[in-house]
Design an enzyme around this catalytic site. Structure first.
Site, PDB file in Angstrom:
ATOM      1  N   LYS A   1       0.818  -1.332   0.104  1.00 31.35           N
ATOM      2  CA  LYS A   1       0.131  -0.160  -0.097  1.00 31.35           C
ATOM      3  C   LYS A   1       0.875   1.324   0.037  1.00 31.35           C
ATOM      4  O   LYS A   1       1.617   1.301   0.793  1.00 31.35           O
ATOM      5  CB  LYS A   1      -0.975   0.055   1.449  1.00 31.35           C
ATOM      6  CG  LYS A   1      -1.789   1.328   1.448  1.00 31.35           C
ATOM      7  CD  LYS A   1      -2.907   1.116   0.461  1.00 31.35           C
ATOM      8  CE  LYS A   1      -3.765   2.487   0.602  1.00 31.35           C
ATOM      9  NZ  LYS A   1      -4.785   2.527   1.395  1.00 31.35           N
TER      10      LYS A   1
ATOM     11  N   HIS B   1     -10.623   4.079  -3.240  1.00 35.10           N
ATOM     12  CA  HIS B   1     -11.683   5.017  -2.588  1.00 35.10           C
ATOM     13  C   HIS B   1     -11.849   6.098  -3.698  1.00 35.10           C
ATOM     14  O   HIS B   1     -11.694   7.291  -3.439  1.00 35.10           O
ATOM     15  CB  HIS B   1     -11.336   5.629  -1.379  1.00 35.10           C
ATOM     16  CG  HIS B   1     -10.073   5.690  -0.686  1.00 35.10           C
ATOM     17  ND1 HIS B   1      -9.411   6.570  -1.317  1.00 35.10           N
ATOM     18  CD2 HIS B   1      -9.384   5.310   0.261  1.00 35.10           C
ATOM     19  CE1 HIS B   1      -8.110   6.608  -0.715  1.00 35.10           C
ATOM     20  NE2 HIS B   1      -8.165   5.745   0.554  1.00 35.10           N
TER      21      HIS B   1
HETATM   22  O1  DOR Z   1     -10.637   8.919   5.785  1.00 35.71           O
HETATM   23  C1  DOR Z   1      -9.596   7.911   6.068  1.00 35.71           C
HETATM   24  N1  DOR Z   1      -9.319   7.039   7.194  1.00 35.71           N
HETATM   25  N2  DOR Z   1      -8.714   7.720   4.678  1.00 35.71           N
HETATM   26  C2  DOR Z   1      -7.947   6.907   4.805  1.00 35.71           C
HETATM   27  O2  DOR Z   1      -7.325   6.832   3.811  1.00 35.71           O
HETATM   28  C3  DOR Z   1      -7.422   6.293   6.145  1.00 35.71           C
HETATM   29  C4  DOR Z   1      -8.396   6.055   6.874  1.00 35.71           C
HETATM   30  C5  DOR Z   1      -8.079   5.698   8.486  1.00 35.71           C
HETATM   31  O3  DOR Z   1      -7.115   4.886   8.687  1.00 35.71           O
HETATM   32  O4  DOR Z   1      -8.704   6.230   9.479  1.00 35.71           O
HETATM   33 ZN    ZN Z   2      -8.366   3.333   3.922  1.00 35.12          ZN
END
Ligand code: DOR
Ligand code: ZN
Length: 334
Positions: free
Chosen positions: A95, A167
């Site tokens: 990732k 996403h």
């Molecule tokens: O909104 C998000 N929360 N986007 C992410 O990419 C990570 C995630 C998190 O780990 O809280």
């Molecule tokens: Zn995520």
């Protein structure tokens, strides 16, 4: 009563966290999903075989019957030899978090050029590169569009590397995907299919809907819905379910992340039904992603009942998406 039985879905992007709360989040996912691809942005990150296998074991112990598909985090300075090791240990993806792009991404990558040899090893090993595609220095609404330029360069430099852009949140990304080769795909969340900036902050500010990338304009939401409901062959479901403790979401500095897995399937069923596309839901949640990753399709089923269900106000100390709302579908207990 109307029911809908699907091949048991996969959640191909979620955050289960660590410690006491992890088990509750994992069991919540297991109610709707047979497998989940668990993101590695823990503290410390998942970035070596032993750490990854330990995390997988902990998750599967807490949620018997749920298969944790594993990811490792790409870090600056990583030895390319780690890719073969992670593959051998069963990792499905590496990732890439641009440095500072989101929760626990301070240690991320500032340019893909920093990890060229790791990406070359991934291409060689057939390991999927999963990307949080936001350029953190761009203005917040332009971060995803701004990252597409970097993505284009990655695709050019590593023409055989399988990539998932995670996403997707804007119409430009959907258009971009059309121009990509077949080994580039995208995940779409429930919240980006359902909500816009107006839901987030057009009235009262809704901290539990604040996530990265942020939900965007109605045109963007519509482009995502049209693509997914028309059965796009390279778009599949990843909830990006990302629980944060209630106090940290409701305090003065709200972390990014929406806790979406508890109401995911009822919300998706409502949306696909409204769009006249209920017959496409199974492909989106249960087939397209598994096929992209070369995973066997799940053999179990999940039944949804057309019956009112009120989403709990809090689960494991976090507030789920649509908390307190009454939805018209519910997951039947198996
Ligand atoms: O909104 C998000 N929360 N986007 C992410 O990419 C990570 C995630 C998190 O780990 O809280
Ligand atoms: Zn995520």
């Amino acid at each position: 009563m109307k029911t809908l039985t699907l091949r048991k879905p996969d959640d191909l992007h979620l955050h289960l966290r660590q410690g006491d709360v992890m088990g509750e989040y994992a069991r919540e996912s297991a109610r709707s999903f047979a497998r989940g691809l668990v993101m590695p942005n823990t503290l410390p990150p998942v970035c070596d075989p032993a750490g990854m296998l330990k995390y997988k074991k902990e998750i599967e112990k807490e949620a018997p019957g749920f298969e944790a598909l594993m990811a490792f985090k790409l870090l600056p300075g990583m030895d390319p030899g780690i890719v073969a090791e992670m593959k051998k240990a069963g990792a499905l993806i590496g990732k890439l978090y641009p440095a500072g792009a989101t929760t626990n991404a301070e240690d991320g990558i500032s340019s893909y050029r920093q990890i060229r040899d790791v990406l070359a090893a991934m291409e060689e090993e057939g390991m999927v590169l999963s990307i949080h595609g936001e350029h953190p220095e761009a203005p917040v609404l332009e971060r995803e569009i701004s990252y597409l330029k970097e993505l284009k360069d990655i695709i050019r430099d590593f023409p055989k590397l399988k990539i998932v852009l995670e996403h997707l949140s804007c119409s430009e990304s959907i258009a971009f995907l059309e121009s990509c080769p077949g080994h580039v795909a995208g995940t779409v969340t429930t919240h980006h299919l359902l909500y816009t900036l107006d839901d987030l902050m057009g009235g009262a500010l809704k901290p539990h809907l604040f996530c990265k990338p942020v939900v965007k304009r109605e045109e963007d939401r519509k482009a995502l819905v049209d693509a997914v409901c028309s059965g796009h062959p390279r778009l599949f479901y990843g909830s990006d379910s990302a629980p944060h403790p209630r106090a940290s979401k409701e305090g003065g500095s709200c972390g990014a992340g929406a806790f979406t897995s508890p109401a995911a399937l009822p919300l998706l069923a409502e949306l696909f039904e409204k769009e006249g596309a209920l017959d496409r839901l199974e492909d989106f949640v249960s087939r397209i992603g598994a096929e992209f990753y070369g995973l066997p399709l799940n053999s179990g089923t999940l039944t949804l009942k057309k019956e009112n269900w009120t989403v709990p106000g809090e689960i494991g100390g976090a507030v789920p998406l649509a908390a307190g709302e009454t939805l018209s579908w519910r997951v039947a207990e198996s």
